[in-house]
Motif scaffolding. Structure first.
Motif, short mmCIF file in Angstrom:
data_model
loop_
_atom_site.label_atom_id
_atom_site.label_comp_id
_atom_site.label_asym_id
_atom_site.label_seq_id
_atom_site.Cartn_x
_atom_site.Cartn_y
_atom_site.Cartn_z
N THR A 178 -4.26 21.58 -2.44
CA THR A 178 -4.06 22.78 -1.63
C THR A 178 -4.17 23.99 -2.56
N SER A 179 -4.14 25.17 -1.98
CA SER A 179 -4.25 26.38 -2.80
C SER A 179 -2.99 26.60 -3.64
N ARG A 180 -1.84 26.05 -3.21
CA ARG A 180 -0.59 26.27 -3.95
C ARG A 180 -0.36 25.25 -5.06
N SER A 181 -0.86 24.03 -4.87
CA SER A 181 -0.61 23.01 -5.89
C SER A 181 -1.91 22.31 -6.24
N ALA A 182 -1.94 21.76 -7.43
CA ALA A 182 -3.16 21.10 -7.90
C ALA A 182 -3.42 19.80 -7.15
N GLU A 183 -2.37 19.02 -6.90
CA GLU A 183 -2.60 17.72 -6.29
C GLU A 183 -1.36 17.22 -5.56
N ASN A 184 -1.58 16.64 -4.39
CA ASN A 184 -0.51 16.01 -3.62
C ASN A 184 -0.91 14.57 -3.36
N ARG A 185 0.05 13.70 -3.22
CA ARG A 185 -0.22 12.30 -2.92
C ARG A 185 0.34 11.97 -1.54
N ALA A 186 -0.47 11.26 -0.76
CA ALA A 186 -0.01 10.85 0.56
C ALA A 186 1.07 9.78 0.40
N ARG A 187 2.12 9.90 1.20
CA ARG A 187 3.23 8.93 1.12
C ARG A 187 3.53 8.37 2.50
N PHE A 188 3.93 7.10 2.51
CA PHE A 188 4.37 6.44 3.74
C PHE A 188 5.64 5.68 3.40
N ARG A 189 6.74 6.06 4.05
CA ARG A 189 8.06 5.45 3.79
C ARG A 189 8.43 5.51 2.32
N GLY A 190 8.12 6.64 1.70
CA GLY A 190 8.49 6.87 0.32
C GLY A 190 7.51 6.34 -0.71
N SER A 191 6.59 5.50 -0.32
CA SER A 191 5.63 4.94 -1.28
C SER A 191 4.30 5.68 -1.19
N VAL A 192 3.65 5.81 -2.34
CA VAL A 192 2.33 6.45 -2.38
C VAL A 192 1.34 5.52 -1.69
N VAL A 193 0.49 6.10 -0.83
CA VAL A 193 -0.48 5.32 -0.06
C VAL A 193 -1.66 4.96 -0.96
N GLN A 194 -2.00 3.67 -0.97
CA GLN A 194 -3.16 3.16 -1.71
C GLN A 194 -4.25 2.86 -0.69
N SER A 195 -5.40 3.52 -0.79
CA SER A 195 -6.49 3.36 0.17
C SER A 195 -7.59 2.49 -0.43
N ARG A 196 -8.03 1.47 0.33
CA ARG A 196 -9.08 0.56 -0.13
C ARG A 196 -10.24 0.56 0.86
N LEU A 197 -11.46 0.53 0.34
CA LEU A 197 -12.65 0.48 1.17
C LEU A 197 -12.78 -0.92 1.77
N ASP A 198 -12.93 -0.99 3.10
CA ASP A 198 -13.11 -2.26 3.81
C ASP A 198 -14.50 -2.28 4.42
N GLU A 199 -15.49 -2.70 3.62
CA GLU A 199 -16.88 -2.69 4.07
C GLU A 199 -17.14 -3.67 5.20
N ALA A 200 -16.44 -4.80 5.22
CA ALA A 200 -16.65 -5.79 6.27
C ALA A 200 -16.33 -5.22 7.65
N THR A 201 -15.22 -4.49 7.75
CA THR A 201 -14.85 -3.88 9.04
C THR A 201 -15.87 -2.82 9.43
N LEU A 202 -16.29 -1.99 8.47
CA LEU A 202 -17.25 -0.94 8.78
C LEU A 202 -18.60 -1.52 9.21
N ARG A 203 -19.03 -2.60 8.58
CA ARG A 203 -20.26 -3.26 9.01
C ARG A 203 -20.10 -3.83 10.42
N GLY A 204 -18.94 -4.41 10.70
CA GLY A 204 -18.67 -4.96 12.04
C GLY A 204 -18.71 -3.89 13.11
N ILE A 205 -18.13 -2.74 12.82
CA ILE A 205 -18.14 -1.62 13.77
C ILE A 205 -19.57 -1.15 14.03
N ALA A 206 -20.33 -0.99 12.96
CA ALA A 206 -21.72 -0.53 13.09
C ALA A 206 -22.56 -1.55 13.86
#
Length: 136
Positions: free
Chosen positions: A54-82
């Motif tokens: 954001t303009s006020r801070s250099a970096e923020n981390r997304a959190r869910f229930r206090g834990s930092v969210v780890q995002s992983r690419l799921d190519e199999a699901t995306l291929r299935g959708i396509a």
């Protein structure tokens, strides 16, 4: 989206992580409505922590229930959708190459769909055109 017989295209930019396991089922419903999905995968299979700046801070981390969210690419699901919607999957790539490929395919589809008539009820009527006279 308008409710008509025209073909529709949707571009989905995501990591593909489907926590509710409903992505492919939803894609099948979109296919019934003649919506073609082009999925563009963002991220890596190894994953990384979700963050934003954001303009006020250099970096923020997304959190869910206090834990930092780890995002992983799921190519199999995306291929299935396509595939469910007769679209295609492209990885984003470091310079956005995936979006360039989707844009190119979308342009080609637009040219093709222009010449495909949707089923219609009624009678086709054509106007006689005399181009050598300079008017219609």
């Amino acid at each position: 989206m308008e409710k008509n017989d025209r073909r529709k295209i949707m571009v989905l930019l995501t990591d593909g992580e489907d926590l509710e396991k409903s992505g492919i089922r939803t894609a099948q419903q979109l296919a019934e409505k003649r919506i073609v999905v082009f999925a563009v995968g963002v991220g890596t299979a190894a994953g990384s922590r979700s963050r934003w700046s954001t303009s006020r801070s250099a970096e923020n981390r997304a959190r869910f229930r206090g834990s930092v969210v780890q995002s992983r690419l799921d190519e199999a699901t995306l291929r299935g959708i396509a595939e469910a919607t007769h679209g295609s999957y492209e990885p984003l790539g470091p310079l956005g190459e995936g979006l360039t490929r989707v844009r190119r395919v979308g342009r080609d589809l637009d040219r093709i769909f222009r010449f495909i008539k949707a089923p219609q009820n009624g009678v086709d009527r054509f106007h006689i055109r005399w181009p050598w006279w300079g008017f219609c």
